[in-house]
Design a protein around this motif. Sequence first.
Motif, PDB file in Angstrom:
ATOM      1  N   SER A  92      83.852  53.311   1.780  1.00  0.00           N
ATOM      2  CA  SER A  92      83.106  54.560   1.987  1.00  0.00           C
ATOM      3  C   SER A  92      82.838  55.254   0.661  1.00  0.00           C
ATOM      4  O   SER A  92      81.777  55.857   0.474  1.00  0.00           O
ATOM      5  N   SER A  93      83.806  55.159  -0.274  1.00  0.00           N
ATOM      6  CA  SER A  93      83.627  55.866  -1.550  1.00  0.00           C
ATOM      7  C   SER A  93      82.516  55.209  -2.366  1.00  0.00           C
ATOM      8  O   SER A  93      81.698  55.911  -2.978  1.00  0.00           O
ATOM      9  N   SER A  94      82.454  53.875  -2.365  1.00  0.00           N
ATOM     10  CA  SER A  94      81.393  53.192  -3.124  1.00  0.00           C
ATOM     11  C   SER A  94      80.028  53.496  -2.516  1.00  0.00           C
ATOM     12  O   SER A  94      79.047  53.731  -3.240  1.00  0.00           O
ATOM     13  N   ALA A  95      79.943  53.475  -1.183  1.00  0.00           N
ATOM     14  CA  ALA A  95      78.659  53.744  -0.519  1.00  0.00           C
ATOM     15  C   ALA A  95      78.202  55.175  -0.825  1.00  0.00           C
ATOM     16  O   ALA A  95      77.026  55.413  -1.148  1.00  0.00           O
ATOM     17  N   ALA A  96      79.134  56.138  -0.757  1.00  0.00           N
ATOM     18  CA  ALA A  96      78.774  57.545  -1.018  1.00  0.00           C
ATOM     19  C   ALA A  96      78.354  57.718  -2.474  1.00  0.00           C
ATOM     20  O   ALA A  96      77.367  58.397  -2.774  1.00  0.00           O
TER      21      ALA A  96
END
Length: 291
Positions: A92-96
Amino acid sequence: MEGRAAAPGAGTVVNALATGRGAAFALDLETTATVTLDPDEEGVAGAIDGAPDGDTTLIERCVERVIDRYGAGEGGTVETESEVPTAAGLKSSSAAANAAVVATLSALGLEVANDPDADVTKTEACRVGVRAARDAGVTVTGAFDDASASMLGGVTVTDNREDDLLVSDDPFAEHALVWTPPERAYSADADVTACERVAPMAELATQLALDGDYARAMTVNGLAFSAALGFPTDPAVEAMAECDGVSLSGTGPSVVAVGNRDDLTAVRERWDERDGETRLTTTRERGARVL
Ligand SMILES: Nc1ncnc2c1ncn2[C@@H]1O[C@H](COP(=O)(O)OP(=O)(O)OP(=O)(O)O)[C@@H](O)[C@H]1O
Ligand SMILES: O=C(O)C1=C[C@@H](O)[C@@H](O)[C@H](O)C1
């Protein structure tokens, strides 16, 4: 000045916490970021749709880092909407971060593409998000493996110690089954010492990935890191005979299997008996994109 962009989450082939080298592949679950910039504003304010108390430091740092490097001191806002559950191992952190970086570049009128002649290459944009993730303290190694899979799509193998892209390849499977238990595991809290104890198995998984045997690399990785981080191996054992590869994703708790859709449907019936959510989805050839 407004920009919108989306970037996918990802599943793990090799977790980089043991050796610094890792591999990941994009999944068809997206995060969208909307950025507005104003030359007369100061500072960047972030918001996460559906999570009024969510930590917005990462996406604010992404916008600030893009402005520092490519902008002219603008301020503004950044808001994300996401299908990728937070702190579940699905990046989720990479996508955000990727969505926020690409949306900011778009708001500045800059073209981002997987092309050396673009204003900003996708790999360089990805490295900006990785630096922001280090600033925000949401990662151990910087997670360039996860970030590059999300930015470029397909599967990537990286050396996170140098933010070096070793391999960028097409997806190695079409279908993916994801089980996400109810608990959450923040990467920054992972037991790195325990991961380092399984370094010989991580080296083996990395070698398999570098040889293009991504599915078997996943399975070796999953058994080693589930054991190291204290997650159960029975979801993988239940799936192993029917799928091509199955692994704990990231620092958990999600487990991802790849293979034939009918076989994954059979595995899903077993995984559905567990607490949490199962999703039958696909891998993604396309990475981050401007909307
Ligand atoms: N939609 C979002 N908008 C803004 N920030 C987000 C969003 N999703 C995740 N983050 C940031 O990322 C942090 C979670 O990062 P973490 O690395 O622990 O999870 P993950 O990337 O889902 O897990 P893993 O690296 O194991 O796949 C959150 O605390 C938040 O700071
Ligand atoms: O925080 C990190 O550095 C990482 C977290 C996990 O997603 C791992 O899968 C990844 O390889 C590295």
